[in-house]
Design a protein around this motif. Structure first.
Motif, PDB file in Angstrom:
ATOM      1  N   GLY A 104       0.843  -1.185   0.000  1.00  0.00           N
ATOM      2  CA  GLY A 104       0.000   0.000   0.000  1.00  0.00           C
ATOM      3  C   GLY A 104       0.877   1.232   0.000  1.00  0.00           C
ATOM      4  N   PHE A 105       0.306   2.381  -0.401  1.00  0.00           N
ATOM      5  CA  PHE A 105       1.110   3.584  -0.550  1.00  0.00           C
ATOM      6  C   PHE A 105       0.184   4.789  -0.572  1.00  0.00           C
ATOM      7  N   CYS A 106       0.740   5.948  -0.237  1.00  0.00           N
ATOM      8  CA  CYS A 106      -0.027   7.183  -0.303  1.00  0.00           C
ATOM      9  C   CYS A 106       0.919   8.369  -0.413  1.00  0.00           C
ATOM     10  N   TYR A 107       0.361   9.486  -0.789  1.00  0.00           N
ATOM     11  CA  TYR A 107       1.070  10.763  -0.820  1.00  0.00           C
ATOM     12  C   TYR A 107       0.794  11.470   0.498  1.00  0.00           C
ATOM     13  N   VAL A 108       1.830  11.953   1.164  1.00  0.00           N
ATOM     14  CA  VAL A 108       1.637  12.612   2.458  1.00  0.00           C
ATOM     15  C   VAL A 108       2.183  14.031   2.449  1.00  0.00           C
ATOM     16  N   GLY A 109       2.162  14.687   1.286  1.00  0.00           N
ATOM     17  CA  GLY A 109       2.532  16.086   1.214  1.00  0.00           C
ATOM     18  C   GLY A 109       3.968  16.300   0.777  1.00  0.00           C
ATOM     19  N   SER A 110       4.414  17.530   0.917  1.00  0.00           N
ATOM     20  CA  SER A 110       5.772  17.881   0.523  1.00  0.00           C
ATOM     21  C   SER A 110       6.697  18.029   1.718  1.00  0.00           C
ATOM     22  N   ALA A 111       6.218  17.651   2.901  1.00  0.00           N
ATOM     23  CA  ALA A 111       7.025  17.652   4.124  1.00  0.00           C
ATOM     24  C   ALA A 111       6.293  16.808   5.157  1.00  0.00           C
ATOM     25  N   GLY A 112       7.030  16.327   6.145  1.00  0.00           N
ATOM     26  CA  GLY A 112       6.397  15.608   7.252  1.00  0.00           C
ATOM     27  C   GLY A 112       6.083  14.163   6.991  1.00  0.00           C
ATOM     28  N   GLY A 113       6.683  13.566   5.963  1.00  0.00           N
ATOM     29  CA  GLY A 113       6.412  12.166   5.672  1.00  0.00           C
ATOM     30  C   GLY A 113       6.777  11.223   6.797  1.00  0.00           C
ATOM     31  N   GLU A 114       7.665  11.665   7.679  1.00  0.00           N
ATOM     32  CA  GLU A 114       8.088  10.829   8.809  1.00  0.00           C
ATOM     33  C   GLU A 114       6.953  10.521   9.783  1.00  0.00           C
ATOM     34  N   LEU A 115       5.864  11.284   9.700  1.00  0.00           N
ATOM     35  CA  LEU A 115       4.746  11.067  10.620  1.00  0.00           C
ATOM     36  C   LEU A 115       4.014   9.764  10.333  1.00  0.00           C
ATOM     37  N   LEU A 116       3.950   9.378   9.066  1.00  0.00           N
ATOM     38  CA  LEU A 116       3.158   8.201   8.717  1.00  0.00           C
ATOM     39  C   LEU A 116       3.701   6.912   9.335  1.00  0.00           C
ATOM     40  N   PRO A 117       5.009   6.635   9.279  1.00  0.00           N
ATOM     41  CA  PRO A 117       5.504   5.412   9.934  1.00  0.00           C
ATOM     42  C   PRO A 117       5.186   5.350  11.415  1.00  0.00           C
ATOM     43  N   ILE A 118       5.128   6.493  12.085  1.00  0.00           N
ATOM     44  CA  ILE A 118       4.781   6.494  13.509  1.00  0.00           C
ATOM     45  C   ILE A 118       3.354   6.007  13.707  1.00  0.00           C
ATOM     46  N   ALA A 119       2.433   6.518  12.886  1.00  0.00           N
ATOM     47  CA  ALA A 119       1.033   6.094  12.990  1.00  0.00           C
ATOM     48  C   ALA A 119       0.885   4.604  12.735  1.00  0.00           C
ATOM     49  N   VAL A 120       1.628   4.088  11.740  1.00  0.00           N
ATOM     50  CA  VAL A 120       1.547   2.661  11.451  1.00  0.00           C
ATOM     51  C   VAL A 120       2.130   1.840  12.584  1.00  0.00           C
ATOM     52  N   GLU A 121       3.340   2.187  13.011  1.00  0.00           N
ATOM     53  CA  GLU A 121       4.022   1.385  14.027  1.00  0.00           C
ATOM     54  C   GLU A 121       3.312   1.433  15.376  1.00  0.00           C
ATOM     55  N   LYS A 122       2.960   2.621  15.854  1.00  0.00           N
ATOM     56  CA  LYS A 122       2.463   2.783  17.216  1.00  0.00           C
ATOM     57  C   LYS A 122       0.971   2.516  17.356  1.00  0.00           C
ATOM     58  N   LEU A 123       0.192   2.847  16.320  1.00  0.00           N
ATOM     59  CA  LEU A 123      -1.260   2.759  16.442  1.00  0.00           C
ATOM     60  C   LEU A 123      -1.863   1.541  15.752  1.00  0.00           C
ATOM     61  N   LEU A 124      -1.478   1.298  14.504  1.00  0.00           N
ATOM     62  CA  LEU A 124      -2.270   0.435  13.645  1.00  0.00           C
ATOM     63  C   LEU A 124      -1.704  -0.959  13.441  1.00  0.00           C
ATOM     64  N   ALA A 125      -0.391  -1.098  13.349  1.00  0.00           N
ATOM     65  CA  ALA A 125       0.186  -2.429  13.165  1.00  0.00           C
ATOM     66  C   ALA A 125      -0.219  -3.389  14.283  1.00  0.00           C
TER      67      ALA A 125
END
Length: 383
Positions: free
Chosen positions: A47-68
């Motif tokens: 899976g994949f998504c566009y997360v803007g032109s800055a702040g992409g580091e936020l998405l792995p946190i959401a996956v690791e800490k919340l959803l995985a």
């Protein structure tokens, strides 16, 4: 059963070779969130998504800490229950933005995993057994320094020469008179029979301002005007829709079926551009598409043709896929190992299992912005 053994996540930042401008902003690079979901049988969905032109580091946190933790050890076929549990888990962190995009790409990876496990292309797994291609429009027409209306017209005509029967350009950045000149040049270049779509990218502040533009545009018979206002300003979308003959299209950054229902109830969209990797994943996109069908509203999904082509093929009220023919704008193309091909205005669907492609691991490593020194962060099932 396909028990989920591990989830890997990565953020990648891919610079644009050419600085690109919209009606209200300029982009120098794009951040993407990437996930891989692997079953105990060794099958991996992506899976994949566009997360803007800055702040992409936020998405792995959401996956690791919340959803995985919600998904590890669970049956990937249980997509409806897993979607609800991910959404419930993330209620306090955000039901939109990067958290919803994290839900979206994990849900997409589950569908890809399940289709691969079944040995079916995703569009066939979703029910489009006989489809081999879907209608597309060529998306472009961005603002560049020195790009005159005549050069814009040449760009649009080039897409037509490639076989596209519909093209899209940006508008709303310049004065109404200047934008009319751009639209007129595009229409003259492509002729009367090619659909001309106009994308404002949230560029107008209110209906009064918007009408100064659309009144000038109406004579050029646009197929739609896209995202005239900020996404939350649903009432202005509805007011503009009542005031112009040009269909209003929106929804590309909208999330969840409930917000889409409000948009439909108020008449704010004649066309929904719902993005599966933004709205809540393939599971939620299909709910929204079914709801839109009840309102007589078609789906023209936004952005990632790689995931939207099979969805359009499997959805009766979906009409077009937005297609970017090179990597100057949608540079996500650099992160995968196989591209969709277009011919005579259609995208040819992959016929291999799942989405039909994988990440290019060398490219992912090159563009990774991981803080841990490696491209992928992996969460595994405890044994």
């Amino acid at each position: 059963m396909a028990i989920i053994r591990s989830i890997s996540v990565c953020a990648a930042r891919v610079p644009l070779d050419r600085v690109t401008s919209f009606s209200n902003r300029t982009v120098y690079a794009r951040d993407y969130g990437l996930v891989k979901v692997t079953s105990e049988d060794g099958v991996t969905g992506i899976g994949f998504c566009y997360v803007g032109s800055a702040g992409g580091e936020l998405l792995p946190i959401a996956v690791e800490k919340l959803l995985a933790p919600v998904l590890i050890g669970r049956d990937s076929l249980d997509v409806e229950a897993l979607w609800r549990e991910m959404y419930q888990e993330a209620l306090l962190q955000g039901r939109a933005g990067v958290v919803m995009r994290a839900i979206s790409i994990l849900d997409t990876a589950l569908w890809d995993l399940n289709a691969r496990s079944a040995g079916l292309p995703l569009h066939r797994y979703l029910g489009a057994a006989s489809a081999d291609r879907v209608l597309a429009y060529a998306s472009g027409g961005y603002y560049l320094d020195g790009k005159t209306p005549e050069l814009l017209g040449e760009e649009m005509a080039h897409y037509v020469s490639l076989g596209f029967k519909a093209v899209k350009m940006k508008t709303g950045r310049l004065s109404p008179k200047e934008e009319e000149a751009r639209v007129a040049a595009a229409r003259e270049a492509i002729g009367p029979d090619v659909a001309l779509m106009l994308d404002v990218n949230n560029g107008w502040s209110d209906v009064t301002e918007a009408l100064q533009y659309v009144r000038r545009f109406e004579r050029y018979d646009p197929a739609f005007v896209e995202e005239p206002f900020l996404v939350d300003d649903i009432d202005s979308h509805a007011r503009l829709a009542r005031a112009t003959s040009i269909p209003v299209a929106t929804g590309e950054v909208e999330v969840g079926r409930w917000r889409h229902k409000e948009l439909l109830d108020k008449g704010g969209a004649a066309i929904l551009q719902t993005d599966a990797v933004v709205c809540g994943g393939i599971t939620e996109w299909r709910r929204i598409a079914a709801m839109a069908a009840g309102y007589g509203v078609p789906m023209y999904p936004h952005w990632f043709h790689d995931v939207h082509a099979p969805l359009v093929a499997a959805t009766p009220n979906a009409r077009y896929v937005e297609f970017f023919w090179d990597d100057q704008v949608l540079n996500f193309r650099r992160l995968i190992d196989r591209q969709l091909e277009q011919e005579d205005g259609y995208i040819k669907l992959h016929q291999t299992p799942g989405l039909g492609f994988d990440f290019d691991e060398q490219a992912v490593a090159r563009y990774s912005i991981a803080a841990n020194g490696g491209a992928w962060l992996t969460v595994q099932k405890d044994r």
